[in-house]
Design a protein around this motif. Structure first.
Motif, PDB file in Angstrom:
ATOM      1  N   GLY A 218      32.160  15.962  16.229  1.00 45.54           N
ATOM      2  CA  GLY A 218      32.414  15.380  14.917  1.00 45.54           C
ATOM      3  C   GLY A 218      31.434  15.788  13.850  1.00 45.54           C
ATOM      4  N   ILE A 219      30.403  16.589  14.198  1.00 41.65           N
ATOM      5  CA  ILE A 219      29.418  17.055  13.223  1.00 41.65           C
ATOM      6  C   ILE A 219      29.495  18.574  13.149  1.00 41.65           C
ATOM      7  N   ARG A 220      29.779  19.090  11.966  1.00 38.68           N
ATOM      8  CA  ARG A 220      29.922  20.546  11.814  1.00 38.68           C
ATOM      9  C   ARG A 220      28.855  21.073  10.857  1.00 38.68           C
ATOM     10  N   VAL A 221      28.240  22.195  11.253  1.00 36.46           N
ATOM     11  CA  VAL A 221      27.201  22.831  10.448  1.00 36.46           C
ATOM     12  C   VAL A 221      27.753  24.110   9.828  1.00 36.46           C
ATOM     13  N   TYR A 222      27.566  24.263   8.522  1.00 33.03           N
ATOM     14  CA  TYR A 222      27.906  25.492   7.812  1.00 33.03           C
ATOM     15  C   TYR A 222      26.594  26.130   7.378  1.00 33.03           C
ATOM     16  N   GLU A 223      26.281  27.281   7.959  1.00 31.95           N
ATOM     17  CA  GLU A 223      25.005  27.949   7.726  1.00 31.95           C
ATOM     18  C   GLU A 223      25.222  29.143   6.802  1.00 31.95           C
ATOM     19  N   THR A 224      24.576  29.130   5.651  1.00 33.19           N
ATOM     20  CA  THR A 224      24.718  30.208   4.673  1.00 33.19           C
ATOM     21  C   THR A 224      23.468  31.081   4.670  1.00 33.19           C
ATOM     22  N   HIS A 225      23.597  32.275   4.082  1.00 34.53           N
ATOM     23  CA  HIS A 225      22.430  33.150   3.953  1.00 34.53           C
ATOM     24  C   HIS A 225      22.661  34.143   2.820  1.00 34.53           C
ATOM     25  N   GLY A 226      21.586  34.879   2.494  1.00 31.91           N
ATOM     26  CA  GLY A 226      21.678  35.891   1.437  1.00 31.91           C
ATOM     27  C   GLY A 226      21.521  35.299   0.054  1.00 31.91           C
ATOM     28  N   ASP A 227      22.187  35.912  -0.917  1.00 30.16           N
ATOM     29  CA  ASP A 227      22.174  35.452  -2.301  1.00 30.16           C
ATOM     30  C   ASP A 227      23.495  34.771  -2.600  1.00 30.16           C
ATOM     31  N   LEU A 228      23.446  33.586  -3.171  1.00 27.28           N
ATOM     32  CA  LEU A 228      24.656  32.821  -3.463  1.00 27.28           C
ATOM     33  C   LEU A 228      24.948  32.829  -4.957  1.00 27.28           C
ATOM     34  N   LEU A 229      26.048  33.504  -5.312  1.00 27.93           N
ATOM     35  CA  LEU A 229      26.600  33.427  -6.661  1.00 27.93           C
ATOM     36  C   LEU A 229      27.934  32.691  -6.563  1.00 27.93           C
ATOM     37  N   PHE A 230      28.722  32.723  -7.622  1.00 28.10           N
ATOM     38  CA  PHE A 230      29.956  31.944  -7.654  1.00 28.10           C
ATOM     39  C   PHE A 230      30.875  32.245  -6.478  1.00 28.10           C
ATOM     40  N   SER A 231      31.120  33.520  -6.208  1.00 30.57           N
ATOM     41  CA  SER A 231      32.097  33.888  -5.186  1.00 30.57           C
ATOM     42  C   SER A 231      31.720  33.330  -3.823  1.00 30.57           C
ATOM     43  N   GLY A 232      30.428  33.436  -3.457  1.00 30.56           N
ATOM     44  CA  GLY A 232      29.998  32.917  -2.172  1.00 30.56           C
ATOM     45  C   GLY A 232      30.069  31.397  -2.100  1.00 30.56           C
TER      46      GLY A 232
END
Length: 425
Positions: free
Chosen positions: A324-338
């Motif tokens: 029931g717990i989900r992790v969304y892991e991001t990386h890099g540079d975040l602009l609008f599209s990401g």
């Protein structure tokens, strides 16, 4: 979470709503009768998701936005060498309806001005004008993902007042550019400019180019990547006529305008934009449309020279450390599209979890648009009865916890422990 993006786009649209500069294209009588207040923005992601703002359902005629698509069809049907033999690719520095050709080659200088567009129509291989028009209609419709219809009143109006284009066509015939009857070619050209579209149609047509010739709505391959590359290259340098330099510097997307008030813009690999506002500047470009696209580029980081940064902005991993717990892991540079990708992925999958943890600890850089979208995910989840947590040890998304009423956690383990406590409560 898509509503977070939509609200942001609505706000950008509203920044320019009160602009009343410009004039309708009165040299085509039917265009002088349209509502001057119409204003619309549609944005299509590379996977076909559409955001619509303002008068996105209002139809208007495609006009010169048709030019890159007929050029693409000619490239697709007879190949680049045959097209290059009749049409150049250099910026003209002249008005779109100038009666001129290149002094040395006697060819139209590029396919985005009227001379080049008329020549492009003549290159579509067909035995009759109706067959040629049918091929163009099928190609446009395949790019838009729906059958486009002709506005017969505008077509008749253009044909009745098209003396300047007739002069261009006969000039091209005299230089050996047109092999067919100029009046037959012009009739198809007037018809192609008179298709009714909406800003959403334009966004989908742009997204088809952004996807290398595959319509993201239908999944159909309309043309190939080499054709798209050539078409977008000419749009960059010639699509906004003698305002192309200002456009590339300030907006930085391949684009094409039309005197019907539309603008189509493409961010390769990422998205397509359709804009509508019929009041034009002296160069034939939509006044509010240009300003809106400039704001979109500046605020959403859409200039094509920033794409290298944004291409690294993606989801690094998605996993469930506990049921029931989900992790969304991001990386890099975040602009609008990401950031839009992350927000919509969470929205699409929200029925699968009770709590979500957004881990931005590996993000290198972020702009204000992405920060606003990501910081709104927790609030949007809470409004739906779910829990949202942010792993943001450096404070790159949430600079002030009180302002956003969101707690920042230093590690995923800390966030998981907090989620487990809250779910048991």
């Amino acid at each position: 979470m898509a509503q977070l993006v939509r609200r942001y786009l609505d706000r950008i649209l509203d920044e320019h709503r009160q602009v009343t500069d410009g004039a309708l294209a009165c040299y085509i009588p039917e265009l002088a009768r349209v509502d001057p207040h119409g204003f619309a923005l549609s944005l299509s992601s590379a996977d076909g998701f559409i955001y619509e703002c303002g008068d996105a359902g209002v139809e208007f005629t495609i006009q010169s936005i048709s030019k890159p698509f007929t050029y693409a069809l000619a490239l697709d049907q007879i190949g680049q060498n045959a097209v290059d033999a009749k049409i150049g690719v250099e910026p003209s520095g002249e008005a779109f309806n100038e009666i001129s050709v290149d002094e040395a080659t006697k060819k139209p200088k590029n396919p985005m001005i009227n001379a080049g567009a008329i020549a492009a129509v003549s290159l579509i291989p067909a035995s009759t004008p109706d067959e040629r028009f049918a091929m163009i209609a099928e190609f446009y419709s395949a790019c838009a993902g729906r059958r486009l219809e002709l506005d017969r009143d505008v077509y008749s109006s253009e044909k009745a007042t098209g003396s300047r284009n007739r002069a261009i066509a006969y000039m091209l015939q005299s230089f050996g550019v047109l092999d067919d009857d100029p009046d037959d070619v012009l009739d198809v050209y007037f018809r192609q400019c008179s298709f009714n579209v909406t800003s959403t149609d334009l966004a989908r047509m742009a997204a088809t180019l952004a996807r290398g010739g595959v319509n993201p709505l239908t999944g159909r391959r309309v043309t190939n990547a080499a054709v798209v590359k050539r078409t977008l290259s000419v749009m960059v340098t010639c699509g906004m006529y003698d305002a192309a330099g200002d456009w590339v510097s300030a907006v930085g997307m391949p684009a094409k305008s039309g005197v019907g008030g539309g603008i189509v813009a493409v961010l390769p690999g990422q998205l397509g934009i359709g804009v509508y506002s019929p009041l034009l500047d002296a160069k034939g470009n939509s006044v509010r449309g240009v300003r809106l696209c400039r704001s979109l580029s500046e605020q959403l980081g859409l200039h094509f020279l920033t794409v290298a940064r944004d291409s690294r902005a993606t989801l690094r991993a998605v996993y469930e450390p506990r049921d029931g717990i989900r992790v969304y892991e991001t990386h890099g540079d975040l602009l609008f599209s990401g950031a839009e990708q992350v927000a919509r992925t969470v929205e699409r999958e929200r029925a699968d979890f009770a709590a979500v943890i957004l881990d931005v600890s590996r993000v290198d850089d972020i702009d204000d648009t992405a920060r606003e979208l990501l910081s709104g995910i927790s609030a949007a989840l809470r409004a739906e009865g779910r829990a949202g947590y942010l792993v943001d040890p450096a404070g790159i998304v949430i600079r002030n916890e009180l302002e956003y009423e969101t707690v920042r956690y230093a590690t995923v383990d800390d966030a998981v422990a907090a989620a487990e406590r809250d779910l048991r409560a």
